[in-house]
Design a protein around this motif. Structure first.
Motif, PDB file in Angstrom:
ATOM      1  N   ASN A 112      32.634  31.056  36.065  1.00  0.00           N
ATOM      2  CA  ASN A 112      32.941  31.010  34.134  1.00  0.00           C
ATOM      3  C   ASN A 112      34.151  31.342  34.335  1.00  0.00           C
ATOM      4  O   ASN A 112      35.179  30.811  33.478  1.00  0.00           O
ATOM      5  N   LEU A 113      34.955  32.227  35.257  1.00  0.00           N
ATOM      6  CA  LEU A 113      36.576  32.265  35.815  1.00  0.00           C
ATOM      7  C   LEU A 113      36.912  30.778  36.321  1.00  0.00           C
ATOM      8  O   LEU A 113      37.976  30.471  35.457  1.00  0.00           O
ATOM      9  N   GLU A 114      36.425  30.233  37.073  1.00  0.00           N
ATOM     10  CA  GLU A 114      36.803  28.805  37.323  1.00  0.00           C
ATOM     11  C   GLU A 114      36.436  27.740  36.832  1.00  0.00           C
ATOM     12  O   GLU A 114      37.707  27.238  36.953  1.00  0.00           O
ATOM     13  N   LEU A 115      35.945  27.872  35.647  1.00  0.00           N
ATOM     14  CA  LEU A 115      36.045  26.898  34.096  1.00  0.00           C
ATOM     15  C   LEU A 115      36.853  27.471  33.131  1.00  0.00           C
ATOM     16  O   LEU A 115      37.358  26.001  32.824  1.00  0.00           O
ATOM     17  N   GLY A 116      37.389  28.364  33.212  1.00  0.00           N
ATOM     18  CA  GLY A 116      38.925  28.760  32.440  1.00  0.00           C
ATOM     19  C   GLY A 116      39.859  28.112  33.161  1.00  0.00           C
ATOM     20  O   GLY A 116      41.170  27.647  32.031  1.00  0.00           O
ATOM     21  N   ALA A 117      39.771  27.804  34.105  1.00  0.00           N
ATOM     22  CA  ALA A 117      40.646  26.672  35.117  1.00  0.00           C
ATOM     23  C   ALA A 117      40.400  25.776  35.072  1.00  0.00           C
ATOM     24  O   ALA A 117      41.334  24.996  35.312  1.00  0.00           O
ATOM     25  N   TYR A 118      39.579  24.954  34.310  1.00  0.00           N
ATOM     26  CA  TYR A 118      39.497  23.471  34.973  1.00  0.00           C
ATOM     27  C   TYR A 118      40.482  22.229  34.500  1.00  0.00           C
ATOM     28  O   TYR A 118      40.518  21.174  35.212  1.00  0.00           O
ATOM     29  N   ILE A 119      41.656  22.844  33.735  1.00  0.00           N
ATOM     30  CA  ILE A 119      42.640  21.820  33.224  1.00  0.00           C
ATOM     31  C   ILE A 119      43.822  22.423  35.007  1.00  0.00           C
ATOM     32  O   ILE A 119      44.594  21.387  34.304  1.00  0.00           O
ATOM     33  N   ASP A 152      46.851  23.277  40.535  1.00  0.00           N
ATOM     34  CA  ASP A 152      47.234  24.254  41.775  1.00  0.00           C
ATOM     35  C   ASP A 152      46.403  25.392  42.346  1.00  0.00           C
ATOM     36  O   ASP A 152      46.338  26.579  41.741  1.00  0.00           O
ATOM     37  N   LYS A 153      45.515  24.652  43.367  1.00  0.00           N
ATOM     38  CA  LYS A 153      45.115  25.325  44.026  1.00  0.00           C
ATOM     39  C   LYS A 153      45.542  27.605  44.680  1.00  0.00           C
ATOM     40  O   LYS A 153      44.527  28.089  44.127  1.00  0.00           O
ATOM     41  N   ALA A 154      46.202  27.532  44.951  1.00  0.00           N
ATOM     42  CA  ALA A 154      47.115  28.425  45.213  1.00  0.00           C
ATOM     43  C   ALA A 154      47.312  29.108  43.640  1.00  0.00           C
ATOM     44  O   ALA A 154      46.894  30.482  43.635  1.00  0.00           O
ATOM     45  N   GLY A 155      47.636  28.466  42.586  1.00  0.00           N
ATOM     46  CA  GLY A 155      47.943  29.158  41.890  1.00  0.00           C
ATOM     47  C   GLY A 155      46.708  29.116  40.828  1.00  0.00           C
ATOM     48  O   GLY A 155      46.935  30.911  40.548  1.00  0.00           O
ATOM     49  N   ILE A 156      45.563  28.644  41.028  1.00  0.00           N
ATOM     50  CA  ILE A 156      44.131  29.379  40.350  1.00  0.00           C
ATOM     51  C   ILE A 156      44.071  30.282  41.337  1.00  0.00           C
ATOM     52  O   ILE A 156      43.597  31.730  40.845  1.00  0.00           O
ATOM     53  N   ALA A 157      43.905  30.384  43.052  1.00  0.00           N
ATOM     54  CA  ALA A 157      43.865  31.820  43.124  1.00  0.00           C
ATOM     55  C   ALA A 157      44.880  33.200  43.036  1.00  0.00           C
ATOM     56  O   ALA A 157      43.842  34.114  42.500  1.00  0.00           O
ATOM     57  N   LYS A 158      45.283  32.775  43.152  1.00  0.00           N
ATOM     58  CA  LYS A 158      46.040  33.987  42.737  1.00  0.00           C
ATOM     59  C   LYS A 158      46.138  34.536  41.145  1.00  0.00           C
ATOM     60  O   LYS A 158      45.916  36.056  40.789  1.00  0.00           O
ATOM     61  N   ASP A 159      45.323  33.584  39.956  1.00  0.00           N
ATOM     62  CA  ASP A 159      45.358  34.454  38.623  1.00  0.00           C
ATOM     63  C   ASP A 159      43.433  34.572  38.579  1.00  0.00           C
ATOM     64  O   ASP A 159      43.587  36.097  37.895  1.00  0.00           O
ATOM     65  N   MET A 160      43.523  34.148  39.933  1.00  0.00           N
ATOM     66  CA  MET A 160      41.642  34.651  39.606  1.00  0.00           C
ATOM     67  C   MET A 160      41.752  36.248  40.005  1.00  0.00           C
ATOM     68  O   MET A 160      41.405  37.472  39.683  1.00  0.00           O
ATOM     69  N   ALA A 161      42.665  36.390  41.296  1.00  0.00           N
ATOM     70  CA  ALA A 161      42.806  37.155  41.863  1.00  0.00           C
ATOM     71  C   ALA A 161      43.927  38.514  40.552  1.00  0.00           C
ATOM     72  O   ALA A 161      43.172  40.030  40.770  1.00  0.00           O
ATOM     73  N   HIS A 162      44.281  37.949  39.901  1.00  0.00           N
ATOM     74  CA  HIS A 162      45.307  38.922  38.490  1.00  0.00           C
ATOM     75  C   HIS A 162      44.257  39.408  38.115  1.00  0.00           C
ATOM     76  O   HIS A 162      44.170  40.416  37.236  1.00  0.00           O
ATOM     77  N   VAL A 163      42.900  38.492  37.254  1.00  0.00           N
ATOM     78  CA  VAL A 163      42.031  38.995  35.912  1.00  0.00           C
ATOM     79  C   VAL A 163      40.760  39.670  36.647  1.00  0.00           C
ATOM     80  O   VAL A 163      40.477  40.641  36.259  1.00  0.00           O
ATOM     81  N   TYR A 164      40.850  39.589  38.291  1.00  0.00           N
ATOM     82  CA  TYR A 164      40.205  41.032  39.100  1.00  0.00           C
ATOM     83  C   TYR A 164      40.983  42.253  38.831  1.00  0.00           C
ATOM     84  O   TYR A 164      40.786  43.802  38.816  1.00  0.00           O
TER      85      TYR A 164
END
Length: 235
Positions: free
Chosen positions: A96-103, A106-118
């Motif tokens: 679900n979180l990955e789908l939020g980043a579908y647009i 920037d893989k590094a940025g997505i990983a960083k934001d995923m860590a921040h959401v957690y």
């Protein structure tokens, strides 16, 4: 940041919003309060491109968006946390979180934001491989917020985040709304829990049967006899 000028919105022949005008400044939490059926969700859906106004204009970051598709508006930096959470029940928390980043690409940025959401929602980290349909209502609300944040929004539209949640969970959700705002995300909050909404917002609008009937400083509205009688149970 967001300027809505005299929009009129219809469902078929039924008019849902009448000449609604609001504005949201960058960095604010602005809340829309009102009874069920007042048109609050309709307004958010119109802002995010899910509905089109018949007349009036919506300006976002100085440009008109009232003719744009919803997916383009997300790319412009506006995320919508819908009423009822609407998580993808048959996908895991992480999916679900990955789908939020579908647009985003920037893989590094997505990983960083995923860590921040957690970090914001440690409970989601504990359940990241769990199907989201098996989460509690409060956990699903956290997931819906986390998913919206994965798009890296400049402004977050939130529709009834406290609906159906226990008081302790409501407090936790509102604490996170304040935290997200403090980190730089502007928030437009639709909420039936007027007491909580007015306690976190800087400004507020009161919507009744599709019309803005009151607006102003949130604290002043909280102390207004009219608002107390109608929305705060006379508190």
């Amino acid at each position: 940041m967001l300027q809505v000028n005299g929009i009129n919105v219809f469902y078929g022949n039924i008019q849902a919003l009448h000449d609604v005008s609001i504005h949201v400044e960058e960095g604010e939490i602005v809340t829309l309060i009102g009874a069920n059926g007042a048109g609050k969700s309709t307004l958010l859906k119109t802002l995010s491109g899910l509905l089109k106004p018949k007349t009036g204009e919506i300006m976002y970051l100085g440009k008109p968006i009232h003719g744009k598709a919803a997916q383009t508006i997300v790319k412009d930096g506006m995320s919508h946390v819908p009423e009822g959470r609407r998580v993808f029940a048959n996908l895991t928390v992480e999916e679900n979180l990955e789908l939020g980043a579908y647009i985003r690409s920037d893989k590094a940025g997505i990983a960083k934001d995923m860590a921040h959401v957690y970090e914001l929602f440690p409970r989601l980290l504990e359940r990241k491989k769990q199907l989201s349909g098996t989460l509690s209502g409060g956990e699903q609300q956290m997931l819906a917020m986390g998913r919206a944040l994965m798009a890296k929004p400049k402004i977050l539209l939130m529709d009834e985040p406290s609906m159906g949640l226990a008081p302790l969970m409501v407090k936790a959700i509102f604490d996170i709304i304040k935290m997200v705002n403090a980190e730089g995300t502007t928030v437009l909050l639709v909420e039936q829990n007027a007491h909580m909404a007015l306690s976190v917002a800087s400004r507020a609008y009161v919507l009744e049967t599709g019309r803005i009937v009151l607006s102003g400083d949130a604290q002043q509205l909280k102390e207004s006899d009219e608002v107390r009688a109608a929305y705060l149970g006379g508190l």
